[in-house]
Write a protein that holds these residues in place. Structure first.
Motif, PDB file in Angstrom:
ATOM      1  N   THR A 134       0.853  -1.193   0.000  1.00 18.29           N
ATOM      2  CA  THR A 134       0.000   0.000   0.000  1.00 18.29           C
ATOM      3  C   THR A 134       0.884   1.238   0.000  1.00 18.29           C
ATOM      4  O   THR A 134       2.039   1.194   0.409  1.00 18.29           O
ATOM      5  CB  THR A 134      -0.923   0.062   1.232  1.00 18.29           C
ATOM      6  N   GLY A 135       0.324   2.339  -0.453  1.00 13.86           N
ATOM      7  CA  GLY A 135       1.035   3.610  -0.448  1.00 13.86           C
ATOM      8  C   GLY A 135       0.077   4.736  -0.143  1.00 13.86           C
ATOM      9  O   GLY A 135      -1.138   4.607  -0.372  1.00 13.86           O
ATOM     10  N   PHE A 136       0.630   5.847   0.343  1.00  6.21           N
ATOM     11  CA  PHE A 136      -0.183   6.977   0.783  1.00  6.21           C
ATOM     12  C   PHE A 136       0.373   8.276   0.203  1.00  6.21           C
ATOM     13  O   PHE A 136       1.591   8.430   0.091  1.00  6.21           O
ATOM     14  CB  PHE A 136      -0.168   7.030   2.320  1.00  6.21           C
ATOM     15  N   GLY A 137      -0.512   9.190  -0.157  1.00  7.68           N
ATOM     16  CA  GLY A 137      -0.073  10.490  -0.670  1.00  7.68           C
ATOM     17  C   GLY A 137      -0.879  11.636  -0.096  1.00  7.68           C
ATOM     18  O   GLY A 137      -2.087  11.495   0.138  1.00  7.68           O
TER      19      GLY A 137
ATOM     20  N   ALA B 140       4.167   3.392  -2.445  1.00  9.22           N
ATOM     21  CA  ALA B 140       3.881   1.956  -2.383  1.00  9.22           C
ATOM     22  C   ALA B 140       5.044   1.145  -2.952  1.00  9.22           C
ATOM     23  O   ALA B 140       5.388   0.087  -2.432  1.00  9.22           O
ATOM     24  CB  ALA B 140       2.598   1.651  -3.155  1.00  9.22           C
ATOM     25  N   ALA B 141       5.663   1.680  -4.007  1.00 11.95           N
ATOM     26  CA  ALA B 141       6.786   0.976  -4.648  1.00 11.95           C
ATOM     27  C   ALA B 141       8.121   1.312  -3.980  1.00 11.95           C
ATOM     28  O   ALA B 141       9.172   0.839  -4.418  1.00 11.95           O
ATOM     29  CB  ALA B 141       6.848   1.339  -6.129  1.00 11.95           C
ATOM     30  N   ASN B 142       8.065   2.134  -2.929  1.00 12.72           N
ATOM     31  CA  ASN B 142       9.264   2.610  -2.226  1.00 12.72           C
ATOM     32  C   ASN B 142      10.252   3.269  -3.194  1.00 12.72           C
ATOM     33  O   ASN B 142      11.439   2.953  -3.224  1.00 12.72           O
ATOM     34  CB  ASN B 142       9.941   1.465  -1.465  1.00 12.72           C
TER      35      ASN B 142
ATOM     36  N   GLU C  55      -8.376  29.334   0.569  1.00 15.58           N
ATOM     37  CA  GLU C  55      -6.993  29.710   0.238  1.00 15.58           C
ATOM     38  C   GLU C  55      -6.257  28.559  -0.443  1.00 15.58           C
ATOM     39  O   GLU C  55      -5.217  28.768  -1.073  1.00 15.58           O
ATOM     40  CB  GLU C  55      -6.221  30.061   1.513  1.00 15.58           C
ATOM     41  N   GLY C  56      -6.771  27.347  -0.251  1.00  7.57           N
ATOM     42  CA  GLY C  56      -6.058  26.207  -0.813  1.00  7.57           C
ATOM     43  C   GLY C  56      -6.936  24.992  -1.020  1.00  7.57           C
ATOM     44  O   GLY C  56      -8.092  24.951  -0.605  1.00  7.57           O
ATOM     45  N   VAL C  57      -6.349  24.023  -1.697  1.00  9.70           N
ATOM     46  CA  VAL C  57      -7.005  22.738  -1.936  1.00  9.70           C
ATOM     47  C   VAL C  57      -6.038  21.658  -1.452  1.00  9.70           C
ATOM     48  O   VAL C  57      -4.823  21.769  -1.639  1.00  9.70           O
ATOM     49  CB  VAL C  57      -7.373  22.559  -3.431  1.00  9.70           C
ATOM     50  N   ALA C  58      -6.571  20.623  -0.803  1.00 11.14           N
ATOM     51  CA  ALA C  58      -5.744  19.522  -0.313  1.00 11.14           C
ATOM     52  C   ALA C  58      -6.318  18.217  -0.852  1.00 11.14           C
ATOM     53  O   ALA C  58      -7.486  18.158  -1.247  1.00 11.14           O
ATOM     54  CB  ALA C  58      -5.714  19.498   1.208  1.00 11.14           C
ATOM     55  N   ALA C  59      -5.487  17.190  -0.868  1.00 14.19           N
ATOM     56  CA  ALA C  59      -5.978  15.869  -1.281  1.00 14.19           C
ATOM     57  C   ALA C  59      -5.156  14.779  -0.609  1.00 14.19           C
ATOM     58  O   ALA C  59      -4.003  15.000  -0.205  1.00 14.19           O
ATOM     59  CB  ALA C  59      -5.921  15.718  -2.803  1.00 14.19           C
ATOM     60  N   TYR C  60      -5.796  13.637  -0.482  1.00 19.29           N
ATOM     61  CA  TYR C  60      -5.176  12.445   0.090  1.00 19.29           C
ATOM     62  C   TYR C  60      -5.472  11.264  -0.832  1.00 19.29           C
ATOM     63  O   TYR C  60      -6.545  11.222  -1.447  1.00 19.29           O
ATOM     64  CB  TYR C  60      -5.769  12.095   1.455  1.00 19.29           C
ATOM     65  N   ALA C  61      -4.546  10.326  -0.894  1.00 20.04           N
ATOM     66  CA  ALA C  61      -4.818   9.102  -1.664  1.00 20.04           C
ATOM     67  C   ALA C  61      -4.119   7.915  -1.033  1.00 20.04           C
ATOM     68  O   ALA C  61      -3.030   8.054  -0.471  1.00 20.04           O
ATOM     69  CB  ALA C  61      -4.351   9.248  -3.111  1.00 20.04           C
ATOM     70  N   VAL C  62      -4.766   6.769  -1.094  1.00 18.26           N
ATOM     71  CA  VAL C  62      -4.104   5.510  -0.779  1.00 18.26           C
ATOM     72  C   VAL C  62      -4.229   4.606  -1.998  1.00 18.26           C
ATOM     73  O   VAL C  62      -5.216   4.691  -2.740  1.00 18.26           O
ATOM     74  CB  VAL C  62      -4.675   4.797   0.466  1.00 18.26           C
ATOM     75  N   VAL C  63      -3.202   3.795  -2.205  1.00 21.71           N
ATOM     76  CA  VAL C  63      -3.247   2.869  -3.344  1.00 21.71           C
ATOM     77  C   VAL C  63      -2.791   1.491  -2.890  1.00 21.71           C
ATOM     78  O   VAL C  63      -2.109   1.351  -1.872  1.00 21.71           O
ATOM     79  CB  VAL C  63      -2.319   3.320  -4.503  1.00 21.71           C
ATOM     80  N   LEU C  64      -3.182   0.516  -3.667  1.00 22.36           N
ATOM     81  CA  LEU C  64      -2.668  -0.843  -3.486  1.00 22.36           C
ATOM     82  C   LEU C  64      -2.030  -1.242  -4.813  1.00 22.36           C
ATOM     83  O   LEU C  64      -2.614  -1.018  -5.884  1.00 22.36           O
ATOM     84  CB  LEU C  64      -3.807  -1.797  -3.116  1.00 22.36           C
ATOM     85  N   ILE C  65      -0.803  -1.753  -4.704  1.00 23.36           N
ATOM     86  CA  ILE C  65      -0.125  -2.250  -5.912  1.00 23.36           C
ATOM     87  C   ILE C  65       0.261  -3.719  -5.678  1.00 23.36           C
ATOM     88  O   ILE C  65       0.362  -4.161  -4.526  1.00 23.36           O
ATOM     89  CB  ILE C  65       1.110  -1.408  -6.294  1.00 23.36           C
ATOM     90  N   GLN C  66       0.464  -4.425  -6.772  1.00 21.54           N
ATOM     91  CA  GLN C  66       0.759  -5.857  -6.641  1.00 21.54           C
ATOM     92  C   GLN C  66       1.723  -6.320  -7.730  1.00 21.54           C
ATOM     93  O   GLN C  66       1.801  -5.695  -8.793  1.00 21.54           O
ATOM     94  CB  GLN C  66      -0.554  -6.652  -6.712  1.00 21.54           C
ATOM     95  N   LYS C  67       2.423  -7.382  -7.449  1.00 22.14           N
ATOM     96  CA  LYS C  67       3.239  -8.042  -8.483  1.00 22.14           C
ATOM     97  C   LYS C  67       3.425  -9.518  -8.171  1.00 22.14           C
ATOM     98  O   LYS C  67       3.302  -9.942  -7.027  1.00 22.14           O
ATOM     99  CB  LYS C  67       4.574  -7.343  -8.686  1.00 22.14           C
ATOM    100  N   GLY C  68       3.736 -10.263  -9.215  1.00 24.09           N
ATOM    101  CA  GLY C  68       4.069 -11.679  -9.029  1.00 24.09           C
ATOM    102  C   GLY C  68       2.963 -12.560  -9.278  1.00 24.09           C
ATOM    103  O   GLY C  68       2.056 -12.992  -9.039  1.00 24.09           O
TER     104      GLY C  68
END
Ligand code: ZN
Length: 159
Positions: free
Chosen positions: A5-8, A53-55, A146-159
């Motif tokens: 998983t990864g976070f932004g 997520a992919a470091n 004054e601003g806009v913010a966003a968050y995201a989580v993802v799941l990646i896979q291999k193999g």
């Protein structure tokens, strides 16, 4: 199968006289997000979550905001490059979940177009991209517009 998983997280200032690029589309508004690129906060958090997520460091590491090459660049190009970095390492996207924090304008009517656009850029199914929106009840820099913010989580896979 390897799963990660990864976070932004990202923020951009909103100012009058700028186009408002969000989720790959131009959202009609009196203000737009300001940044070295086209300042598409949703694409930036998706890029950061994927790279995390992919470091593989973060968006600023790969596309320096001091590099004139990236001035005003369409963030869809950056996202395409990030996907390439991941696919070169054998990763594929499982799903993406994201939240945009914006007081005005309403994001919801634009979400189908954003999903359509991002699915095409990433070559994944629209079903695997979730975009949500919230205001901050007029609190903080989002609430005062004054601003806009966003968050995201993802799941990646291999193999
Ligand atoms: Zn950004």
């Amino acid at each position: 199968m390897k799963i990660r998983t990864g976070f932004g997280y990202d923020v951009h200032r909103l100012e009058e006289g700028h186009d408002f690029w969000l989720g790959g589309i131009k959202v009609p508004h009196t203000k737009g997000a300001v940044g070295h690129s086209d300042a598409d906060v949703l694409i930036h958090v998706i890029c950061d979550a994927l790279l995390g997520a992919a470091n593989m460091r973060d968006i600023g590491f790969h596309f320096a905001d001091t590099d004139p090459k990236f001035k005003g660049i369409d963030s869809k190009i950056l996202l395409r490059d990030v996907i390439k970095l991941l696919t070169d390492k054998g990763w594929s996207i499982g799903n993406i979940d994201s939240t945009i924090c914006l007081q005005q304008p309403k994001v919801n009517p634009h979400i189908p177009a954003m999903k359509n656009c991002l699915a095409e850029v990433m070559q994944i199914d629209e079903e695997d991209i979730s975009i949500k929106a919230t205001t901050t009840e007029k609190l903080g820099f989002v609430g005062t517009e004054e601003g806009v913010a966003a968050y995201a989580v993802v799941l990646i896979q291999k193999g």
